[in-house]
Design a protein around this motif. Sequence first.
Motif, short mmCIF file in Angstrom:
data_model
loop_
_atom_site.label_atom_id
_atom_site.label_comp_id
_atom_site.label_asym_id
_atom_site.label_seq_id
_atom_site.Cartn_x
_atom_site.Cartn_y
_atom_site.Cartn_z
N ALA A 63 -14.97 -0.41 -12.10
CA ALA A 63 -16.46 -0.14 -12.35
C ALA A 63 -17.15 -0.93 -11.16
O ALA A 63 -18.26 -0.46 -10.88
N LEU A 64 -16.53 -2.28 -10.92
CA LEU A 64 -17.06 -2.90 -9.83
C LEU A 64 -17.43 -2.19 -8.48
O LEU A 64 -18.11 -2.48 -7.63
N SER A 65 -16.20 -1.26 -8.25
CA SER A 65 -16.20 -0.66 -6.97
C SER A 65 -17.16 0.23 -6.64
O SER A 65 -17.54 0.73 -5.57
N ARG A 66 -17.89 0.68 -7.77
CA ARG A 66 -18.93 1.92 -8.01
C ARG A 66 -18.44 3.03 -7.05
O ARG A 66 -19.30 3.74 -6.31
N GLY A 67 -17.26 3.38 -7.07
CA GLY A 67 -16.96 4.55 -6.37
C GLY A 67 -16.48 4.42 -4.90
O GLY A 67 -15.97 5.43 -4.21
N ARG A 68 -16.56 3.36 -4.32
CA ARG A 68 -16.30 3.09 -3.09
C ARG A 68 -14.63 3.01 -3.02
O ARG A 68 -13.86 2.60 -3.58
N ARG A 69 -14.39 3.64 -1.81
CA ARG A 69 -12.66 3.78 -1.66
C ARG A 69 -12.54 3.44 -0.38
O ARG A 69 -11.40 3.78 0.36
N THR A 70 -13.08 2.72 0.59
CA THR A 70 -13.05 2.15 1.88
C THR A 70 -13.27 0.75 1.73
O THR A 70 -13.58 0.15 0.78
N GLY A 71 -12.84 0.29 2.97
CA GLY A 71 -12.79 -1.25 3.08
C GLY A 71 -11.88 -1.79 2.23
O GLY A 71 -10.86 -1.16 1.82
N LEU A 72 -12.04 -3.13 2.01
CA LEU A 72 -11.28 -4.00 1.06
C LEU A 72 -10.99 -3.44 -0.36
O LEU A 72 -10.03 -3.53 -1.03
N ALA A 73 -12.32 -2.79 -0.91
CA ALA A 73 -12.17 -2.13 -2.10
C ALA A 73 -11.26 -1.06 -2.25
O ALA A 73 -10.45 -0.92 -3.22
N GLY A 74 -11.39 -0.52 -1.29
CA GLY A 74 -10.23 0.99 -1.31
C GLY A 74 -8.70 0.22 -1.12
O GLY A 74 -8.08 0.94 -1.75
N ILE A 75 -8.67 -0.73 -0.45
CA ILE A 75 -7.14 -1.25 -0.35
C ILE A 75 -6.76 -1.66 -1.77
O ILE A 75 -5.53 -1.40 -2.15
N LYS A 76 -7.61 -2.29 -2.43
CA LYS A 76 -7.49 -2.80 -3.92
C LYS A 76 -7.14 -1.99 -4.80
O LYS A 76 -6.08 -2.11 -5.52
N ILE A 77 -7.83 -0.80 -4.57
CA ILE A 77 -7.71 0.31 -5.34
C ILE A 77 -6.31 1.04 -5.30
O ILE A 77 -5.70 1.54 -6.28
N ARG A 78 -6.00 0.95 -3.67
CA ARG A 78 -4.62 1.81 -3.74
C ARG A 78 -3.56 1.08 -4.21
O ARG A 78 -2.41 1.43 -4.35
N ARG A 79 -3.57 -0.57 -4.23
CA ARG A 79 -2.52 -1.17 -4.65
C ARG A 79 -2.42 -0.95 -6.09
O ARG A 79 -1.22 -1.12 -6.65
N MET A 80 -3.37 -0.63 -6.74
CA MET A 80 -3.39 -0.79 -8.41
C MET A 80 -2.26 0.12 -8.96
O MET A 80 -1.52 -0.14 -9.98
N PRO A 81 -2.11 1.39 -8.47
CA PRO A 81 -1.18 2.37 -8.94
C PRO A 81 0.40 1.77 -8.90
O PRO A 81 1.14 1.80 -9.67
N LEU A 82 0.51 1.06 -7.68
CA LEU A 82 1.67 0.36 -7.25
C LEU A 82 2.08 -0.76 -8.50
O LEU A 82 3.29 -0.67 -8.96
N ILE A 83 1.11 -1.29 -8.46
CA ILE A 83 1.08 -2.56 -9.74
C ILE A 83 1.52 -1.82 -11.06
O ILE A 83 2.32 -2.50 -11.68
N ALA A 84 0.77 -0.99 -11.30
CA ALA A 84 0.80 -0.51 -12.89
C ALA A 84 2.39 0.33 -13.01
O ALA A 84 2.90 0.24 -14.03
N ALA A 85 2.44 1.10 -11.91
CA ALA A 85 4.08 1.59 -12.01
C ALA A 85 5.08 0.76 -11.72
O ALA A 85 6.01 0.99 -12.82
N ASN A 86 5.10 -0.17 -11.29
CA ASN A 86 6.02 -1.21 -11.33
C ASN A 86 6.28 -1.77 -12.30
O ASN A 86 7.43 -2.07 -13.11
N GLY A 87 5.13 -2.22 -12.96
CA GLY A 87 5.17 -2.83 -14.37
C GLY A 87 5.62 -1.93 -15.27
O GLY A 87 6.37 -2.10 -16.37
N MET A 88 5.09 -0.76 -15.40
CA MET A 88 5.38 0.29 -16.59
C MET A 88 6.86 0.85 -16.35
O MET A 88 7.34 1.07 -17.35
N VAL A 89 7.28 1.12 -15.22
CA VAL A 89 8.55 1.68 -14.77
C VAL A 89 9.76 0.96 -14.64
O VAL A 89 10.66 1.06 -15.20
N VAL A 90 9.49 -0.26 -14.42
CA VAL A 90 10.61 -1.31 -14.19
C VAL A 90 10.42 -2.47 -14.85
O VAL A 90 11.19 -2.69 -15.81
N LEU A 91 9.28 -3.00 -14.97
CA LEU A 91 9.18 -4.55 -15.57
C LEU A 91 9.37 -4.52 -17.12
O LEU A 91 9.85 -5.37 -17.63
N VAL A 92 8.45 -3.66 -17.76
CA VAL A 92 8.32 -3.45 -19.28
C VAL A 92 9.60 -3.10 -19.78
O VAL A 92 10.29 -3.98 -20.62
#
Length: 145
Positions: A63-92
């Motif tokens: 919500a805070l990114s307001r659709g931005r997919r560039t710069g640091l916001a984009g980098i953070k957004i691209r990391r989130m699927p990795l964090i979620a997948a690692n958690g849901m597929v491996v850690l949990v």
Amino acid sequence: MLKILHPVAGIVAMITIAVFWLATALSEFFASQAVVIAVKTAIPWGFLLLIPALMAAGGSGFALSRGRRTGLAGIKIRRMPLIAANGMVVLVPAAFFLAFKAEAGQFDTAFYGVQALELVAGAVNITLLALNMRDGLRMKGRLRP
């Protein structure tokens, strides 16, 4: 509200994962089998705090990114699927498997193999969340690039 929720939820999530990781490592290397059992069976209960914190951090971040997919916001957004997948597929699943094995007193090769995998995957998620925190601080001007 989102500007407060996002960092608080992110910090709660990162600290929770770090506590899981440290409790696991310290109990495995320095504590009795009873402590290992207590730690491994308590961690799944911690998901009641962790999962909502991760959802709040991720949702408020989008919500805070307001659709931005560039710069640091984009980098953070691209990391989130990795964090979620690692958690849901491996850690949990690993946490539930290890809790089941520990409660049954089955400290066998499978237990220690999954335990090693969980420690590595947990360290990866801690690192990715720390990078997101660093980039968030940079975006706010609280940390120099």
